[in-house]
Write a protein that holds these residues in place. Structure first.
Motif, PDB file in Angstrom:
ATOM      1  N   TYR A 136      -3.184  -1.988   6.431  1.00  8.13           N
ATOM      2  CA  TYR A 136      -4.402  -2.658   5.979  1.00  8.13           C
ATOM      3  C   TYR A 136      -5.389  -2.930   7.116  1.00  8.13           C
ATOM      4  O   TYR A 136      -6.466  -3.465   6.879  1.00  8.13           O
ATOM      5  CB  TYR A 136      -4.038  -3.986   5.296  1.00  8.13           C
ATOM      6  N   ASP A 137      -5.038  -2.586   8.344  1.00  5.56           N
ATOM      7  CA  ASP A 137      -5.845  -2.943   9.502  1.00  5.56           C
ATOM      8  C   ASP A 137      -7.282  -2.437   9.421  1.00  5.56           C
ATOM      9  O   ASP A 137      -8.220  -3.170   9.717  1.00  5.56           O
ATOM     10  CB  ASP A 137      -5.191  -2.454  10.789  1.00  5.56           C
ATOM     11  N   ALA A 138      -7.466  -1.192   9.030  1.00  6.70           N
ATOM     12  CA  ALA A 138      -8.822  -0.618   8.975  1.00  6.70           C
ATOM     13  C   ALA A 138      -9.679  -1.339   7.946  1.00  6.70           C
ATOM     14  O   ALA A 138     -10.853  -1.636   8.200  1.00  6.70           O
ATOM     15  CB  ALA A 138      -8.750   0.875   8.657  1.00  6.70           C
ATOM     16  N   GLN A 139      -9.109  -1.649   6.790  1.00  2.00           N
ATOM     17  CA  GLN A 139      -9.871  -2.336   5.742  1.00  2.00           C
ATOM     18  C   GLN A 139     -10.190  -3.773   6.144  1.00  2.00           C
ATOM     19  O   GLN A 139     -11.264  -4.284   5.847  1.00  2.00           O
ATOM     20  CB  GLN A 139      -9.115  -2.315   4.421  1.00  2.00           C
ATOM     21  N   ILE A 140      -9.267  -4.438   6.826  1.00  5.21           N
ATOM     22  CA  ILE A 140      -9.527  -5.805   7.296  1.00  5.21           C
ATOM     23  C   ILE A 140     -10.632  -5.794   8.339  1.00  5.21           C
ATOM     24  O   ILE A 140     -11.549  -6.613   8.291  1.00  5.21           O
ATOM     25  CB  ILE A 140      -8.231  -6.450   7.843  1.00  5.21           C
ATOM     26  N   ALA A 141     -10.572  -4.849   9.274  1.00  6.16           N
ATOM     27  CA  ALA A 141     -11.605  -4.750  10.301  1.00  6.16           C
ATOM     28  C   ALA A 141     -12.968  -4.457   9.678  1.00  6.16           C
ATOM     29  O   ALA A 141     -13.979  -5.047  10.061  1.00  6.16           O
ATOM     30  CB  ALA A 141     -11.238  -3.672  11.310  1.00  6.16           C
ATOM     31  N   ARG A 155       0.836  -1.200   0.000  1.00 12.01           N
ATOM     32  CA  ARG A 155       0.000   0.000   0.000  1.00 12.01           C
ATOM     33  C   ARG A 155       0.872   1.252   0.000  1.00 12.01           C
ATOM     34  O   ARG A 155       0.600   2.217  -0.706  1.00 12.01           O
ATOM     35  CB  ARG A 155      -0.924   0.008   1.206  1.00 12.01           C
ATOM     36  N   ALA A 156       1.947   1.244   0.778  1.00 10.51           N
ATOM     37  CA  ALA A 156       2.836   2.410   0.842  1.00 10.51           C
ATOM     38  C   ALA A 156       3.443   2.708  -0.531  1.00 10.51           C
ATOM     39  O   ALA A 156       3.581   3.872  -0.903  1.00 10.51           O
ATOM     40  CB  ALA A 156       3.934   2.180   1.873  1.00 10.51           C
ATOM     41  N   LEU A 157       3.791   1.680  -1.270  1.00  7.60           N
ATOM     42  CA  LEU A 157       4.342   1.863  -2.619  1.00  7.60           C
ATOM     43  C   LEU A 157       3.332   2.581  -3.512  1.00  7.60           C
ATOM     44  O   LEU A 157       3.691   3.460  -4.291  1.00  7.60           O
ATOM     45  CB  LEU A 157       4.705   0.499  -3.212  1.00  7.60           C
ATOM     46  N   LEU A 158       2.061   2.223  -3.370  1.00  2.00           N
ATOM     47  CA  LEU A 158       1.009   2.848  -4.174  1.00  2.00           C
ATOM     48  C   LEU A 158       0.668   4.246  -3.666  1.00  2.00           C
ATOM     49  O   LEU A 158       0.613   5.203  -4.435  1.00  2.00           O
ATOM     50  CB  LEU A 158      -0.245   1.971  -4.161  1.00  2.00           C
ATOM     51  N   ASP A 159       0.418   4.358  -2.349  1.00  3.25           N
ATOM     52  CA  ASP A 159      -0.063   5.618  -1.777  1.00  3.25           C
ATOM     53  C   ASP A 159       0.982   6.729  -1.772  1.00  3.25           C
ATOM     54  O   ASP A 159       0.641   7.899  -1.861  1.00  3.25           O
ATOM     55  CB  ASP A 159      -0.575   5.401  -0.352  1.00  3.25           C
ATOM     56  N   SER A 160       2.254   6.373  -1.663  1.00  2.00           N
ATOM     57  CA  SER A 160       3.308   7.389  -1.559  1.00  2.00           C
ATOM     58  C   SER A 160       3.678   8.003  -2.904  1.00  2.00           C
ATOM     59  O   SER A 160       4.392   9.001  -2.953  1.00  2.00           O
ATOM     60  CB  SER A 160       4.558   6.763  -0.946  1.00  2.00           C
ATOM     61  N   TYR A 208       2.249 -10.578  -0.464  1.00  2.00           N
ATOM     62  CA  TYR A 208       1.025 -10.067   0.170  1.00  2.00           C
ATOM     63  C   TYR A 208       1.065 -10.270   1.680  1.00  2.00           C
ATOM     64  O   TYR A 208       0.672  -9.387   2.443  1.00  2.00           O
ATOM     65  CB  TYR A 208      -0.224 -10.748  -0.406  1.00  2.00           C
ATOM     66  N   ASP A 209       1.568 -11.422   2.127  1.00  2.09           N
ATOM     67  CA  ASP A 209       1.663 -11.697   3.558  1.00  2.09           C
ATOM     68  C   ASP A 209       2.544 -10.666   4.242  1.00  2.09           C
ATOM     69  O   ASP A 209       2.191 -10.138   5.298  1.00  2.09           O
ATOM     70  CB  ASP A 209       2.204 -13.112   3.769  1.00  2.09           C
ATOM     71  N   ARG A 210       3.680 -10.371   3.656  1.00  2.00           N
ATOM     72  CA  ARG A 210       4.587  -9.370   4.231  1.00  2.00           C
ATOM     73  C   ARG A 210       3.968  -7.982   4.219  1.00  2.00           C
ATOM     74  O   ARG A 210       4.135  -7.207   5.156  1.00  2.00           O
ATOM     75  CB  ARG A 210       5.910  -9.365   3.482  1.00  2.00           C
ATOM     76  N   ALA A 211       3.282  -7.641   3.126  1.00  2.00           N
ATOM     77  CA  ALA A 211       2.668  -6.319   3.028  1.00  2.00           C
ATOM     78  C   ALA A 211       1.567  -6.143   4.070  1.00  2.00           C
ATOM     79  O   ALA A 211       1.479  -5.104   4.723  1.00  2.00           O
ATOM     80  CB  ALA A 211       2.097  -6.106   1.630  1.00  2.00           C
ATOM     81  N   ILE A 212       0.752  -7.161   4.245  1.00  2.00           N
ATOM     82  CA  ILE A 212      -0.375  -7.064   5.182  1.00  2.00           C
ATOM     83  C   ILE A 212       0.088  -7.250   6.627  1.00  2.00           C
ATOM     84  O   ILE A 212      -0.296  -6.499   7.518  1.00  2.00           O
ATOM     85  CB  ILE A 212      -1.461  -8.089   4.812  1.00  2.00           C
ATOM     86  N   GLY A 213       0.939  -8.241   6.871  1.00  2.00           N
ATOM     87  CA  GLY A 213       1.372  -8.530   8.233  1.00  2.00           C
ATOM     88  C   GLY A 213       2.482  -7.637   8.739  1.00  2.00           C
ATOM     89  O   GLY A 213       2.671  -7.499   9.948  1.00  2.00           O
ATOM     90  N   GLY A 259     -15.548  -9.870  -0.734  1.00  2.00           N
ATOM     91  CA  GLY A 259     -15.662  -8.664   0.078  1.00  2.00           C
ATOM     92  C   GLY A 259     -14.411  -8.402   0.884  1.00  2.00           C
ATOM     93  O   GLY A 259     -13.954  -7.273   1.013  1.00  2.00           O
ATOM     94  N   VAL A 260     -13.827  -9.457   1.423  1.00  2.00           N
ATOM     95  CA  VAL A 260     -12.602  -9.305   2.199  1.00  2.00           C
ATOM     96  C   VAL A 260     -11.451  -8.914   1.284  1.00  2.00           C
ATOM     97  O   VAL A 260     -10.690  -8.004   1.586  1.00  2.00           O
ATOM     98  CB  VAL A 260     -12.273 -10.603   2.982  1.00  2.00           C
ATOM     99  N   ALA A 261     -11.299  -9.575   0.139  1.00  2.00           N
ATOM    100  CA  ALA A 261     -10.192  -9.290  -0.760  1.00  2.00           C
ATOM    101  C   ALA A 261     -10.255  -7.865  -1.280  1.00  2.00           C
ATOM    102  O   ALA A 261      -9.252  -7.157  -1.304  1.00  2.00           O
ATOM    103  CB  ALA A 261     -10.193 -10.275  -1.934  1.00  2.00           C
ATOM    104  N   ILE A 262     -11.415  -7.406  -1.683  1.00  2.00           N
ATOM    105  CA  ILE A 262     -11.548  -6.047  -2.188  1.00  2.00           C
ATOM    106  C   ILE A 262     -11.413  -5.048  -1.055  1.00  2.00           C
ATOM    107  O   ILE A 262     -10.797  -4.010  -1.196  1.00  2.00           O
ATOM    108  CB  ILE A 262     -12.871  -5.869  -2.962  1.00  2.00           C
ATOM    109  N   GLY A 263     -11.941  -5.391   0.128  1.00  2.00           N
ATOM    110  CA  GLY A 263     -11.816  -4.513   1.287  1.00  2.00           C
ATOM    111  C   GLY A 263     -10.378  -4.295   1.703  1.00  2.00           C
ATOM    112  O   GLY A 263      -9.980  -3.211   2.085  1.00  2.00           O
ATOM    113  N   ILE A 264      -9.568  -5.327   1.608  1.00  2.00           N
ATOM    114  CA  ILE A 264      -8.166  -5.212   1.997  1.00  2.00           C
ATOM    115  C   ILE A 264      -7.416  -4.322   1.032  1.00  2.00           C
ATOM    116  O   ILE A 264      -6.707  -3.415   1.422  1.00  2.00           O
ATOM    117  CB  ILE A 264      -7.491  -6.603   2.057  1.00  2.00           C
ATOM    118  N   GLY A 265      -7.563  -4.578  -0.236  1.00  2.00           N
ATOM    119  CA  GLY A 265      -6.757  -3.858  -1.217  1.00  2.00           C
ATOM    120  C   GLY A 265      -7.311  -2.528  -1.634  1.00  2.00           C
ATOM    121  O   GLY A 265      -6.582  -1.683  -2.114  1.00  2.00           O
ATOM    122  N   GLY A 266      -8.590  -2.341  -1.489  1.00  2.00           N
ATOM    123  CA  GLY A 266      -9.190  -1.116  -1.975  1.00  2.00           C
ATOM    124  C   GLY A 266      -9.359  -1.121  -3.486  1.00  2.00           C
ATOM    125  O   GLY A 266      -9.968  -0.257  -4.061  1.00  2.00           O
ATOM    126  N   HIS A 267      -8.788  -2.104  -4.131  1.00  2.00           N
ATOM    127  CA  HIS A 267      -8.862  -2.270  -5.576  1.00  2.00           C
ATOM    128  C   HIS A 267      -9.025  -3.754  -5.829  1.00  2.00           C
ATOM    129  O   HIS A 267      -8.561  -4.575  -5.061  1.00  2.00           O
ATOM    130  CB  HIS A 267      -7.573  -1.810  -6.269  1.00  2.00           C
TER     131      HIS A 267
END
Length: 92
Positions: free
Chosen positions: A58-63, A21-26, A48-53, A73-81
């Motif tokens: 990604y905590d807010a989207q996972i919650a 996410r940081a690579l994309l958002d920054s 993906y495991d390293r990026a999320i963990g 729903g979970v997959a799209i919620g996590i990535g936003g895309h």
């Protein structure tokens, strides 16, 4: 001639084997695309495991997605895309 130019003349392209996410958002990915000529991304479950963990990015989207019982729903919620499956690549 740059190394990337030489690769292009040989019919090769530069792909990044990382996505966070940081690579994309920054804006780093956009900079890599414009300055370095990165033309695609590839990933796998370990990345993906390293990026999320490895961050709280990604905590807010996972919650938020935890109440959605569908995997989509979970997959799209996590990535936003919408993301392609594991081990997939994508041109930019």
């Amino acid at each position: 001639m740059t190394t990337i130019s030489a690769l292009r003349q040989l019919g090769q392209s530069l792909w990044l084997d990382n996505i966070t996410r940081a690579l994309l958002d920054s804006g780093t990915l956009a900079r890599y695309k414009s300055e370095l000529g990165v033309t695609g991304l590839t990933s796998n479950p370990t990345i993906y495991d390293r990026a999320i963990g490895g961050s709280g990015d990604y905590d807010a989207q996972i919650a938020a997605a935890a109440g959605d019982s569908s995997l989509e729903g979970v997959a799209i919620g996590i990535g936003g895309h919408e993301r392609e499956g594991s081990g997939s690549g994508r041109n930019l």
